[in-house]
Enzyme design. Structure first.
Site, PDB file in Angstrom:
ATOM      1  N   LYS A 120       0.818  -1.219   0.000  1.00  0.00           N
ATOM      2  CA  LYS A 120       0.000   0.000   0.000  1.00  0.00           C
ATOM      3  C   LYS A 120       0.850   1.267   0.000  1.00  0.00           C
ATOM      4  CE  LYS A 120      -3.559  -0.458  -0.360  1.00  0.00           C
ATOM      5  NZ  LYS A 120      -4.266  -0.784  -1.633  1.00  0.00           N
ATOM      6  N   GLY A 122       2.536   2.156  -3.028  1.00  0.00           N
ATOM      7  CA  GLY A 122       2.549   2.626  -4.412  1.00  0.00           C
ATOM      8  C   GLY A 122       3.379   1.729  -5.308  1.00  0.00           C
ATOM      9  N   THR A 123       3.571   0.479  -4.899  1.00  0.00           N
ATOM     10  CA  THR A 123       4.426  -0.433  -5.667  1.00  0.00           C
ATOM     11  C   THR A 123       3.833  -0.788  -7.029  1.00  0.00           C
ATOM     12  OG1 THR A 123       3.428  -2.346  -4.557  1.00  0.00           O
ATOM     13  CG2 THR A 123       5.443  -1.438  -3.590  1.00  0.00           C
ATOM     14  N   LYS A 326      -7.124   0.479  -6.499  1.00  0.00           N
ATOM     15  CA  LYS A 326      -6.179   1.565  -6.245  1.00  0.00           C
ATOM     16  C   LYS A 326      -6.932   2.894  -6.220  1.00  0.00           C
ATOM     17  CE  LYS A 326      -3.129  -1.648  -6.559  1.00  0.00           C
ATOM     18  NZ  LYS A 326      -2.510  -2.215  -5.349  1.00  0.00           N
TER      19      LYS A 326
END
Length: 363
Positions: A120, A122-123, A326
């Protein structure tokens, strides 16, 4: 007259004999020609396929041409017989470096760079953005090799990877690696030259995002406040809860620094990835040692999702945003709970800033 008659009778038999000889010679010549033609057209072992006897006249030449076109053709199969098996066409030669028996270019190689965390943070955005680069090939799914599937072996792991040319690098992402105690040693044993990418985010915001995702799958879980504290009145945070524990970046980083120098670890700001995706991806490209191809022209801001998306490019026929999971709206949390968690994370954040030499301004 009596003298000439016997002479005339003597000449007649010799003429008949000559005619017979001529007839037999002509017949044998015709039979020889017929046999030669049959051998030629039927592919006999002693007769060449594409050459037939020369014709002595225009008519014979025409017939010979028609027969020569049939030379080399296999005889028609009788009705009901199986068709002869065709010889398989040889596959084209595989390029150098490709796997044996494969006609596709490139080869499957172990990753040279891994996005190891954090969940969580931003990968997924980093992976999708870097895949736009022509010198990068990335595995779309999370293999979880170094935490869940390590006993399957490196060959199993290698076979999951996309094919790459010698000029390209292979990238995979599994955010749970960052908090897996065995992951640094296992990756080091694979290759001590592996480049590591860690996407970090304000740990309080990250924890809320983590809880929001879990809540969407399990609506009956306890409240965020109930899971965050062992005793809220005393301010005792429950560090055994994974959503809280992941945000203690300084603690997890120590395990990685036992095997990798800071020069091999690049930290991406999850906040700047939203406000300045081109700037953050420019740094990622520099870290990977590839030219800066991904720039401002590749992004536009999606106000609905509150997140940058990829514009239409030469390789993408339409704009592309991250999935529905997302950018979802976070659950509302009591401001006092948020303040308590900020106080909890503050010493860990400061230690993290000092270790990596970068201030992420989460305070």
């Amino acid at each position: 007259m009596a003298h000439r008659a016997p002479s005339g009778r003597a000449v007649a038999p010799s003429r008949r004999l000559a005619r017979r000889v001529l007839f037999l010679f002509t017949l044998s010549l015709s039979c020889s020609y017929l046999c030669y033609s049959l051998l030629c057209c039927c592919g006999g072992p002693a007769a060449p396929r594409a050459r037939c006897a020369p014709a002595r006249s225009a008519a014979a030449a025409k017939k010979l041409l028609q027969k020569s076109r049939a030379c080399g053709r296999p005889p028609a199969e009788p009705p009901g017989s199986a068709a002869p098996a065709r010889r398989p066409r040889e596959p084209p030669a595989a390029p150098a470096g490709s796997a044996p028996g494969s006609a596709r270019p490139g080869s499957k190689r172990l990753p040279q760079a891994i996005v190891v965390g954090v969940k969580k943070g931003g990968t997924r955005a980093v992976l999708e953005f870097i895949r736009v680069h022509p010198d990068v090939r990335a595995l779309g799914t999370e293999p979880h090799f170094f935490d869940r599937n390590y006993d399957r072996g490196l060959e199993w792991y290698r076979n999951l990877m996309p094919r790459t040319l010698d000029s390209q690098i292979t990238v995979e992402k599994t955010p749970s690696y960052f908090v897996t105690k065995e992951a640094p040693r296992r990756i080091f044993n694979m290759s001590r030259d592996t480049k590591l990418i860690v996407v970090v985010r304000n740990p309080v915001t990250r924890a809320i995002s983590d809880y929001t995702q879990t809540l969407s799958k399990k609506p009956d879980i306890p409240t965020f406040e109930g899971l965050s504290f062992r005793n809220r009145s005393l301010g005792l945070v429950d560090t055994s809860w994974n959503a809280i524990r992941i945000g203690m970046y300084a603690v997890h980083l120590q395990s990685w620094l036992q095997y990798f120098p800071l020069s091999q670890i690049h930290f991406v700001s999850g906040e700047k990835l939203i406000t300045d995706p081109a700037g953050e991806m420019g740094k990622v490209q520099d870290f990977l040692g590839i030219r800066r191809v991904i720039t401002d022209k590749h992004f536009y801001f999606n106000k609905t999702k509150g997140f940058p998306c990829l514009k239409k490019t030469e390789s993408n026929s339409s704009p592309r945003c991250l999935g529905k999971s997302k950018g979802r709206t976070h659950v509302q949390i009591d401001p006092e709970v948020i303040e308590q968690l900020r106080d909890f994370y503050r010493p860990y954040n400061i230690k993290f800033y000092e270790t990596v030499g970068q201030d992420f301004r989460w305070e």
